[in-house]
Design an enzyme around this catalytic site. Structure first.
Site, PDB file in Angstrom:
ATOM      1  N   CYS A 135       6.566 -10.282   5.931  1.00 50.13           N
ATOM      2  CA  CYS A 135       6.081 -10.393   7.204  1.00 50.13           C
ATOM      3  C   CYS A 135       5.734 -11.891   7.514  1.00 50.13           C
ATOM      4  O   CYS A 135       4.634 -11.889   8.186  1.00 50.13           O
ATOM      5  CB  CYS A 135       4.904  -9.488   7.116  1.00 50.13           C
ATOM      6  SG  CYS A 135       3.663  -9.727   5.881  1.00 50.13           S
ATOM      7  N   PRO A 174       0.676  -1.213  -0.007  1.00 52.55           N
ATOM      8  CA  PRO A 174      -0.220   0.174   0.034  1.00 52.55           C
ATOM      9  C   PRO A 174       0.966   1.284   0.005  1.00 52.55           C
ATOM     10  O   PRO A 174       0.396   2.575  -0.001  1.00 52.55           O
ATOM     11  CB  PRO A 174      -0.849  -0.213   1.576  1.00 52.55           C
ATOM     12  CG  PRO A 174       0.037  -0.871   2.208  1.00 52.55           C
ATOM     13  CD  PRO A 174       0.727  -1.971   1.281  1.00 52.55           C
ATOM     14  N   GLY A 175       2.281   1.139   0.123  1.00 51.11           N
ATOM     15  CA  GLY A 175       2.926   2.549  -0.251  1.00 51.11           C
ATOM     16  C   GLY A 175       3.575   3.003   0.880  1.00 51.11           C
ATOM     17  O   GLY A 175       4.609   3.837   0.778  1.00 51.11           O
TER      18      GLY A 175
END
Length: 435
Positions: free
Chosen positions: A328, A208-209
């Protein structure tokens, strides 16, 4: 009402197995064939466990028609399980998620718009108590955080630490892009890639940035970031987020990174790549619970095969000097095993860097040198679960920057207090001051 919606969905998923029993016992889906099963769960949760159907729109009346049957089924389930509270219907693993409740709220100061000193002053004016720099025993300091108290992080120079679940979504600093809500472990990839201002960088799986905006801050908006993602909606959201954060030196592309041609002249100056590919997400302690929390062996094998392929592809860019591979995930198959396999394939050209030696958690002993990698976890570092490996090109003409700014390795307090005069220098550059 984002917070209320998030809470409703999270709790519905937490009670998912209980709700399925209630739906089956009351035969609700058989009686209302047009009612989608997932919506039925949300409605029944809110009806029996939540706020009494504050949501639901036109479905409210339908759910209320079945209220008596659903309440009777809930009572029968409690008697059957010999419990009196709704919470007691949950399995022990569902009743609480201590990992998520222990992880502090990390706030990255967006240095494209402001500086750490100004953000600290702003929070002080909002009634927060600043406790200064985290000490070496940072985990103990962070566990003790409560109320409106906050610290400056031990390792990362622009990271503030607040008590768990502190909410800033309505805070002016967040809505204006002056702060980014980003877990500490998620800040490590860009921090350890450490691209020099003016560099050309690829963020291979960008949405998402948050990491992209972190890269831009490190680059000081000088140079170029090429960011790729295959999802149009995620890219649109990311574009909005980057614009709000004041990022200017970026190009977004709706493209699978594996289809990007390393020989394209457009990428001939790319010397840094951040690769954070799709993974199982097993390290995300605040992720919404799912019925299949642990991926199957087949799923892990498929993910690892993709990760090996995309890492090998990234290393084929001709001017590349430094790459960060991160996930992750907690699984060795997606982490150490991927790095080992690709190094065996390309080890003559690239080497694994001994990254951030003062970081307490190292890679699993999967192969000689795996301790050069980093791991993070709620228990050991009070962050999300994460894995980071840094690869650098071998050979004489290769740029060999330190795996961390020298001062940070020599002195773990690096980054906790700006250099003398740093704040005034930033002000002279006319950064946006937080009013």
């Amino acid at each position: 009402h984002v917070r209320q919606l998030y809470a409703l969905v999270s709790e519905t998923l937490r009670y998912s197995s209980v709700l399925e029993k209630l739906l089956a016992g009351a035969a609700l889906l058989q009686a209302e064939k047009k009612l989608p099963p997932q919506l039925a769960k949300v409605l029944v949760y809110d009806l029996l466990f939540g706020k009494g159907l504050k949501c639901g729109g036109r479905w409210k009346a339908l759910a209320r028609r079945h209220r008596a049957r659903l309440e009777a089924e809930l009572a029968r389930l409690k008697v059957q399980q010999k419990v009196s509270r709704n919470e007691d219907l949950l399995a022990p693993a569902q009743a609480a998620s201590p990992g998520a409740s222990q992880v502090p709220r990390y706030v990255r100061v967006n240095t494209l718009k402001t500086c750490v000193d100004d953000v600290i002053d702003f929070f002080k004016r909002q009634g927060y108590s600043y406790l200064g720099k985290a000490a070496r025993q940072a985990v103990e300091d962070l566990r003790a955080l409560s109320g409106k108290k906050f610290l400056l992080d031990l390792h990362l120079p622009e990271l503030l630490v607040f008590p768990p679940q502190t909410d800033f979504h309505d805070n002016l600093l967040y809505t204006s892009g002056h702060i980014i809500l980003q877990d500490k472990a998620s800040c490590l990839p860009a921090f350890l890639l450490a691209p020099a201002a003016g560099s050309h960088v690829i963020d291979a799986c960008a949405a998402p940035g948050n990491k992209t905006s972190h890269l831009a801050a490190i680059l000081k908006n000088k140079g170029q970031i090429f960011a790729f993602d295959v999802d149009t909606k995620r890219l649109a959201t990311m574009n909005t987020m980057l614009m709000r954060a004041g990022v200017t030196s970026f190009q977004l592309a709706q493209q699978d990174f594996l289809t990007v041609d390393p020989g394209d002249p457009k990428y001939s100056k790319v010397t840094y790549i951040l690769l954070d590919p799709s993974c199982s997400g097993s390290g995300m302690v605040n992720r919404l619970p799912r019925e299949e929390a642990a991926p199957s062996a087949e799923r892990l094998q498929a993910l690892a095969a993709f990760q090996r392929k995309v890492l090998s592809h990234a290393l084929s860019f001709p001017a590349l000097q430094r790459l960060v591979y991160s996930t992750c995930s907690l699984h060795r198959e997606e982490n150490e095993d991927v790095v080992q396999a690709v190094l065996q394939e390309r080890g003559s050209a690239f080497r694994l860097v001994d990254t951030f030696p003062s970081w307490p958690c190292r890679g699993l002993a999967a192969f000689p040198g795996a301790e050069s990698c980093l791991r993070a976890s709620p228990a050991d570092t009070l962050t999300q679960g994460f894995f980071v490996a840094v690869l650098e090109r071998r050979g004489e003409g290769a740029a060999v920057p330190s795996s961390l700014p020298a001062a940070a390795e020599e002195n773990p307090q690096h980054g906790q207090e700006p250099e003398p005069g740093a704040a005034s220098k930033k002000r002279k550059k006319k950064k946006q001051r937080v009013k």
